[in-house]
Design a protein around this motif. Sequence first.
Motif, short mmCIF file in Angstrom:
data_model
loop_
_atom_site.label_atom_id
_atom_site.label_comp_id
_atom_site.label_asym_id
_atom_site.label_seq_id
_atom_site.Cartn_x
_atom_site.Cartn_y
_atom_site.Cartn_z
N ARG A 293 -0.08 0.84 34.45
CA ARG A 293 1.04 1.11 33.55
C ARG A 293 2.02 -0.07 33.50
O ARG A 293 3.06 0.00 32.85
N GLU A 315 1.44 -7.64 26.35
CA GLU A 315 2.48 -6.80 25.76
C GLU A 315 2.19 -6.50 24.29
O GLU A 315 2.47 -5.40 23.81
N GLU A 316 1.62 -7.45 23.57
CA GLU A 316 1.33 -7.22 22.15
C GLU A 316 0.14 -6.30 21.94
O GLU A 316 0.20 -5.36 21.14
N TYR A 317 -0.95 -6.56 22.66
CA TYR A 317 -2.19 -5.85 22.37
C TYR A 317 -2.38 -4.59 23.23
O TYR A 317 -2.96 -3.61 22.77
N ARG A 319 0.30 -3.17 24.98
CA ARG A 319 1.57 -2.46 24.99
C ARG A 319 1.98 -2.04 26.40
O ARG A 319 2.49 -0.94 26.64
N LEU A 320 1.76 -2.94 27.35
CA LEU A 320 2.17 -2.72 28.73
C LEU A 320 3.23 -3.73 29.11
O LEU A 320 3.16 -4.90 28.70
N PRO A 321 4.24 -3.35 29.90
CA PRO A 321 5.26 -4.31 30.33
C PRO A 321 4.68 -5.29 31.34
O PRO A 321 3.92 -4.91 32.24
N THR A 416 -6.79 -8.86 29.10
CA THR A 416 -5.98 -8.29 28.00
C THR A 416 -6.82 -7.32 27.17
O THR A 416 -6.37 -6.21 26.85
N ALA A 420 -6.18 -3.46 26.69
CA ALA A 420 -5.88 -3.00 25.33
C ALA A 420 -6.84 -1.88 24.91
O ALA A 420 -6.43 -0.89 24.27
N ARG A 423 -5.96 1.28 26.48
CA ARG A 423 -4.70 1.82 25.94
C ARG A 423 -4.83 2.24 24.48
O ARG A 423 -3.83 2.54 23.82
N LEU A 425 -6.22 0.49 21.67
CA LEU A 425 -6.11 -0.46 20.57
C LEU A 425 -7.12 -0.09 19.48
O LEU A 425 -8.27 0.26 19.78
#
Length: 609
Positions: A293, A315-317, A319-321, A416, A420, A423, A425
């Motif tokens: 996360r 963060e872009e693909y 969406r994780l900090p 990444t 992604a 998550r 994508l």
Amino acid sequence: MCGIVAAVAQRDVAPLLIAGLKELEYRGYDSAGLAVLEGNQVRRIRAKGKVREMESLYQADPFPGGTGIAHTRWATHGMPNEANAHPHVAGRVAIVHNGIIENYAPLREALQARGHVFTSETDTEVMAALIDARIDTGLGLREAVLAVVRELEGAYAIAVISRDEPDCVIGARRGAPLLVGVGIGENFLGSDAQALIQVTNKMIYLDEDDVVEITRERVQVFGLDGRPVERETHESELSADAVERGEYRHYMQKEIFEQPRAVADTLESRIGPHGVLPNIFGVGGDELLAKVRGVHIIACGTSYHAGLVAKYWIEEYARLPVAVEVASEYRYREAVVPADTLFVAISQSGETADTLAAMRESRRRGYLGTLAICNVPESSVVREADLKLMTRAGPEIGVASTKAFTTQLAALALLTLRLAHERGLDETRYLALCEQLQSLPRMIEQALQLEPEIQALAEHFIPRHHALFLGRGVQFPVALEGSLKLKEISYIHAEAYPAGELKHGPLALVDEDMPVVAVAPNGPLLDKLKSNLQEVRARGGELIVFADKAAPMDGNPSRGSVLRVDAGGEFIAPAVFTVPLQLLSYHVAVLRGTDVDQPRNLAKSVTVE
């Protein structure tokens, strides 16, 4: 950050030691030396400067011997001069050492109080004196080394010989790499497999706090308690040819041109037509990554810049900090670790002291797990991580990292895409990104074809003392890496800024003597970047713009040049744009006459804090 070679053999070892040092010179080149046991005497030779300086002295007065140690130094304690060069001798003992002993000062004072006179400023000579003093009490060499290393605080890899035991070398390591080369009727120690590959491809990688005794016929490894321990023998895949320069003028140039192959090797068997393949991060990797996360990336130098690129990507693909930190800073502050955060350590060598210490500290801080992205399979960072992804760059000899960086980006791109996909994508976008990544070796190959144009551009930098690098978004870390390369090998002071920050201070530096290098991919920030470049032109600055072929740019700025780069897509553009910046730095350094592969004050593998 220094290099160690040691040998016990039935032949004269000095030529072997010198050859090994030459392969390790990228690790340190302030001074070099060797010591060989000749009869019951220690014969030693040392010289300030590179290995060739010491070699010339040896060839003028060679001496035989079947047991010896050698060292090439990057100065930590004491100035780079002959007195501080290794090996250090105390009584019957000679020693070479990588690392830093943190409690050497009180140990030195105690020895001085007992009448010992030191001839150098180093922490290493303290160890030699301590070992010699232990032998005076009746201990053998191995027992004396064990007793001394139990007293030491800090990091070390050492190799020790004694005139009383002429047929063995004792090695020990903590926080710095050391390995055994296993031969037939001869055995070796080295801080890197590259030093030993000319004589054997069978290696034993020592663990933390191991102490090893090598003779011609046997290798015995002991724990810090003195009890024997078993360590597996590996067959190294490194070849002697892999560390030769071949047709290239410098190792750095060779390694720049090896990038298409290195990136292809990093991607091979890890990504296919339907996406990233399962279990590429090791056993349980996919299950652990599904729980992630948040991500913390820890690295140093060039690897830190790779981590900054990954922050934009993840963060872009996915969406994780993502937080990215320099390892030496992370170690000394209490970072907040949200639940289910993955710790990612990036290191070319896998022995970077600050990165390794940060990963060990992460165990205390409650991360979900640790992932190592590294180029050396047997390294400490890899062995201690929960998950790992090898970059497959092969040996990198040039101090200024090139193919290590682009292969790290390839590995981080795989991470990444895996995150992604986990998550959610969009599948069409996911497969398009995978296709872009698979085209990366080909796009790097095309970027390398710009070398003649870049070589001509490099002439503009010969009289310069300063340069600015600009990038926006994910290209800002690329600008940071470009400026680092220029300052590392050409000694031109260079800084990088997000292009939007130009008007917040750096613009004051711009004049006709300040070249400004900009990275201009085709994307939503292009118009804003062009506005920033107009600010430079208005102040008479000389612009050198590396622009995507698809980006509408003025091809004839009033002062400067525009070079067109086929970036291959927004996702892989950072890796592609890195290549012409590497070539620019390389050719500037060549024209300025600096030592490209071994720049002053630097060493390749930073194994000290």
